[in-house]
Design a protein around this motif. Structure first.
Motif, PDB file in Angstrom:
ATOM      1  N   VAL A 104       0.813  -1.182  -0.002  1.00 27.87           N
ATOM      2  CA  VAL A 104       0.053  -0.186  -0.082  1.00 27.87           C
ATOM      3  C   VAL A 104       0.875   1.116   0.146  1.00 27.87           C
ATOM      4  O   VAL A 104       0.545   2.114  -0.741  1.00 27.87           O
ATOM      5  CB  VAL A 104      -0.786   0.007   1.213  1.00 27.87           C
ATOM      6  CG1 VAL A 104      -1.815   1.436   1.223  1.00 27.87           C
ATOM      7  CG2 VAL A 104      -1.895  -1.051   1.267  1.00 27.87           C
ATOM      8  N   ASP A 105       1.995   1.181   0.750  1.00 28.82           N
ATOM      9  CA  ASP A 105       2.606   2.273   1.032  1.00 28.82           C
ATOM     10  C   ASP A 105       4.143   1.843   1.835  1.00 28.82           C
ATOM     11  O   ASP A 105       4.168   0.699   2.258  1.00 28.82           O
ATOM     12  CB  ASP A 105       1.898   3.399   2.068  1.00 28.82           C
ATOM     13  CG  ASP A 105       2.640   4.867   1.877  1.00 28.82           C
ATOM     14  OD1 ASP A 105       3.716   5.101   1.330  1.00 28.82           O
ATOM     15  OD2 ASP A 105       2.343   5.548   2.853  1.00 28.82           O
ATOM     16  N   ASN A 106       4.937   2.733   1.703  1.00 26.70           N
ATOM     17  CA  ASN A 106       6.267   2.290   2.290  1.00 26.70           C
ATOM     18  C   ASN A 106       5.786   2.010   3.740  1.00 26.70           C
ATOM     19  O   ASN A 106       5.318   3.086   4.533  1.00 26.70           O
ATOM     20  CB  ASN A 106       7.311   3.274   2.277  1.00 26.70           C
ATOM     21  CG  ASN A 106       8.556   2.806   2.760  1.00 26.70           C
ATOM     22  OD1 ASN A 106       8.827   1.595   2.967  1.00 26.70           O
ATOM     23  ND2 ASN A 106       9.471   3.998   2.968  1.00 26.70           N
ATOM     24  N   GLY A 107       5.832   1.003   4.572  1.00 20.73           N
ATOM     25  CA  GLY A 107       5.776   0.837   5.864  1.00 20.73           C
ATOM     26  C   GLY A 107       4.178   0.210   6.111  1.00 20.73           C
ATOM     27  O   GLY A 107       3.968  -0.142   7.060  1.00 20.73           O
ATOM     28  N   GLU A 108       3.439  -0.026   5.043  1.00 21.99           N
ATOM     29  CA  GLU A 108       2.437  -0.931   5.188  1.00 21.99           C
ATOM     30  C   GLU A 108       1.854  -1.500   3.918  1.00 21.99           C
ATOM     31  O   GLU A 108       1.968  -1.429   2.513  1.00 21.99           O
ATOM     32  CB  GLU A 108       1.159   0.402   5.099  1.00 21.99           C
ATOM     33  CG  GLU A 108      -0.354  -0.281   5.559  1.00 21.99           C
ATOM     34  CD  GLU A 108      -1.138   0.993   5.696  1.00 21.99           C
ATOM     35  OE1 GLU A 108      -2.052   0.894   6.736  1.00 21.99           O
ATOM     36  OE2 GLU A 108      -1.415   2.089   4.791  1.00 21.99           O
ATOM     37  N   ASP A 115     -12.901 -12.823   1.486  1.00 24.39           N
ATOM     38  CA  ASP A 115     -13.641 -11.401   1.413  1.00 24.39           C
ATOM     39  C   ASP A 115     -12.852 -10.295   2.748  1.00 24.39           C
ATOM     40  O   ASP A 115     -13.722  -9.463   2.864  1.00 24.39           O
ATOM     41  CB  ASP A 115     -15.267 -11.627   1.774  1.00 24.39           C
ATOM     42  CG  ASP A 115     -15.941 -12.079   0.558  1.00 24.39           C
ATOM     43  OD1 ASP A 115     -15.248 -11.867  -0.719  1.00 24.39           O
ATOM     44  OD2 ASP A 115     -16.862 -12.670   0.650  1.00 24.39           O
ATOM     45  N   ASP A 116     -12.005 -10.924   3.245  1.00 23.53           N
ATOM     46  CA  ASP A 116     -11.449 -10.085   4.462  1.00 23.53           C
ATOM     47  C   ASP A 116     -10.122  -9.585   4.143  1.00 23.53           C
ATOM     48  O   ASP A 116      -9.330 -10.120   3.231  1.00 23.53           O
ATOM     49  CB  ASP A 116     -11.103 -10.868   5.701  1.00 23.53           C
ATOM     50  CG  ASP A 116     -12.416 -11.672   6.239  1.00 23.53           C
ATOM     51  OD1 ASP A 116     -13.616 -11.153   5.927  1.00 23.53           O
ATOM     52  OD2 ASP A 116     -12.216 -12.737   6.622  1.00 23.53           O
ATOM     53  N   HIS A 117     -10.050  -8.001   4.278  1.00 27.06           N
ATOM     54  CA  HIS A 117      -8.933  -7.425   4.019  1.00 27.06           C
ATOM     55  C   HIS A 117      -8.240  -6.661   5.238  1.00 27.06           C
ATOM     56  O   HIS A 117      -9.145  -6.156   6.096  1.00 27.06           O
ATOM     57  CB  HIS A 117      -9.050  -6.188   2.942  1.00 27.06           C
ATOM     58  CG  HIS A 117      -9.589  -6.819   1.713  1.00 27.06           C
ATOM     59  ND1 HIS A 117      -9.097  -6.693   0.602  1.00 27.06           N
ATOM     60  CD2 HIS A 117     -10.902  -7.278   1.369  1.00 27.06           C
ATOM     61  CE1 HIS A 117      -9.431  -7.450  -0.372  1.00 27.06           C
ATOM     62  NE2 HIS A 117     -10.660  -7.590   0.067  1.00 27.06           N
ATOM     63  N   TYR A 118      -7.020  -6.628   5.372  1.00 26.02           N
ATOM     64  CA  TYR A 118      -6.395  -6.039   6.511  1.00 26.02           C
ATOM     65  C   TYR A 118      -5.237  -5.093   5.893  1.00 26.02           C
ATOM     66  O   TYR A 118      -4.669  -5.295   5.072  1.00 26.02           O
ATOM     67  CB  TYR A 118      -5.571  -7.120   7.464  1.00 26.02           C
ATOM     68  CG  TYR A 118      -6.783  -8.116   7.788  1.00 26.02           C
ATOM     69  CD1 TYR A 118      -7.519  -8.247   8.909  1.00 26.02           C
ATOM     70  CD2 TYR A 118      -6.705  -9.223   6.930  1.00 26.02           C
ATOM     71  CE1 TYR A 118      -8.559  -9.096   9.192  1.00 26.02           C
ATOM     72  CE2 TYR A 118      -7.741 -10.452   7.366  1.00 26.02           C
ATOM     73  CZ  TYR A 118      -8.341 -10.218   8.198  1.00 26.02           C
ATOM     74  OH  TYR A 118      -9.550 -11.234   8.655  1.00 26.02           O
ATOM     75  N   ARG A 119      -5.062  -4.056   6.691  1.00 22.42           N
ATOM     76  CA  ARG A 119      -3.677  -2.997   6.768  1.00 22.42           C
ATOM     77  C   ARG A 119      -2.947  -3.417   7.533  1.00 22.42           C
ATOM     78  O   ARG A 119      -3.274  -3.347   8.834  1.00 22.42           O
ATOM     79  CB  ARG A 119      -4.073  -1.728   6.403  1.00 22.42           C
ATOM     80  CG  ARG A 119      -5.217  -1.410   5.398  1.00 22.42           C
ATOM     81  CD  ARG A 119      -4.317  -1.074   4.143  1.00 22.42           C
ATOM     82  NE  ARG A 119      -5.089  -0.870   3.088  1.00 22.42           N
ATOM     83  CZ  ARG A 119      -5.569   0.326   2.531  1.00 22.42           C
ATOM     84  NH1 ARG A 119      -5.373   1.386   3.151  1.00 22.42           N
ATOM     85  NH2 ARG A 119      -6.279   0.410   1.502  1.00 22.42           N
ATOM     86  N   LEU A 120      -1.478  -4.014   7.165  1.00 23.00           N
ATOM     87  CA  LEU A 120      -0.683  -4.234   8.388  1.00 23.00           C
ATOM     88  C   LEU A 120       0.642  -3.408   8.238  1.00 23.00           C
ATOM     89  O   LEU A 120       1.138  -3.220   7.053  1.00 23.00           O
ATOM     90  CB  LEU A 120      -0.058  -5.892   8.300  1.00 23.00           C
ATOM     91  CG  LEU A 120      -1.322  -6.735   8.236  1.00 23.00           C
ATOM     92  CD1 LEU A 120      -0.932  -8.152   7.951  1.00 23.00           C
ATOM     93  CD2 LEU A 120      -1.741  -6.669   9.687  1.00 23.00           C
ATOM     94  N   PRO A 121       1.086  -3.295   9.373  1.00 25.61           N
ATOM     95  CA  PRO A 121       2.533  -2.339   9.277  1.00 25.61           C
ATOM     96  C   PRO A 121       3.575  -3.444   8.800  1.00 25.61           C
ATOM     97  O   PRO A 121       3.366  -4.378   8.963  1.00 25.61           O
ATOM     98  CB  PRO A 121       3.035  -2.051  10.624  1.00 25.61           C
ATOM     99  CG  PRO A 121       1.865  -2.673  11.573  1.00 25.61           C
ATOM    100  CD  PRO A 121       0.711  -3.178  10.865  1.00 25.61           C
TER     101      PRO A 121
END
Length: 132
Positions: A104-108, A115-121
């Protein structure tokens, strides 16, 4: 969780500042994110939801297989993810559905399982791309 940012904006406006100090707001949001990560809160969109919210928690456990992450949903559901050391980030630790990892981004990273989505460091290496 955005109440602190709103409070910072209101305080800045109350001081008579015409323009919003974006650095102060960015720092407030960074502090919130760090605090949420520290208390295990996790941005997620489960059961096909389209909007992310900080309604999941993340448990970490060292196992013989490596670091096991358990993303727990507010409704009692959960997903287990195994942190890899081969550059993929995480894989599904159990179950029939594979985990799809997107930077997603530097660091994430965003991890999708069904159907499940998670944003993780995550520590994203230069030029890294998740394996298909």
């Amino acid at each position: 969780m955005r109440i602190s940012s709103l409070a910072a904006l209101i305080l800045l406006a109350a001081c008579g500042k015409a323009e919003t100090d974006t650095q102060v707001l960015a720092q407030a949001e960074a502090n919130q994110s760090a605090a949420a990560t520290d208390d295990g809160a996790l941005n997620c969109a489960v059961a096909g939801a389209t909007e992310f919210s900080r309604t999941c928690t993340l448990d970490r456990e060292e196992t013989a297989r490596g670091l096991l992450l358990t993303a727990r949903h507010h409704d009692g559901g959960f997903r287990r993810l195994l942190v890899t050391t081969d550059g993929r980030g995480v894989i599904a630790a159990d179950g029939a559905e594979p985990a799809k990892v997107t930077i997603v981004d530097n660091g994430e990273i965003e991890v999708a399982v069904g159907d499940d989505h998670y944003r993780l460091p995550a520590t994203v290496r230069e030029g890294a791309a998740p394996a298909p």
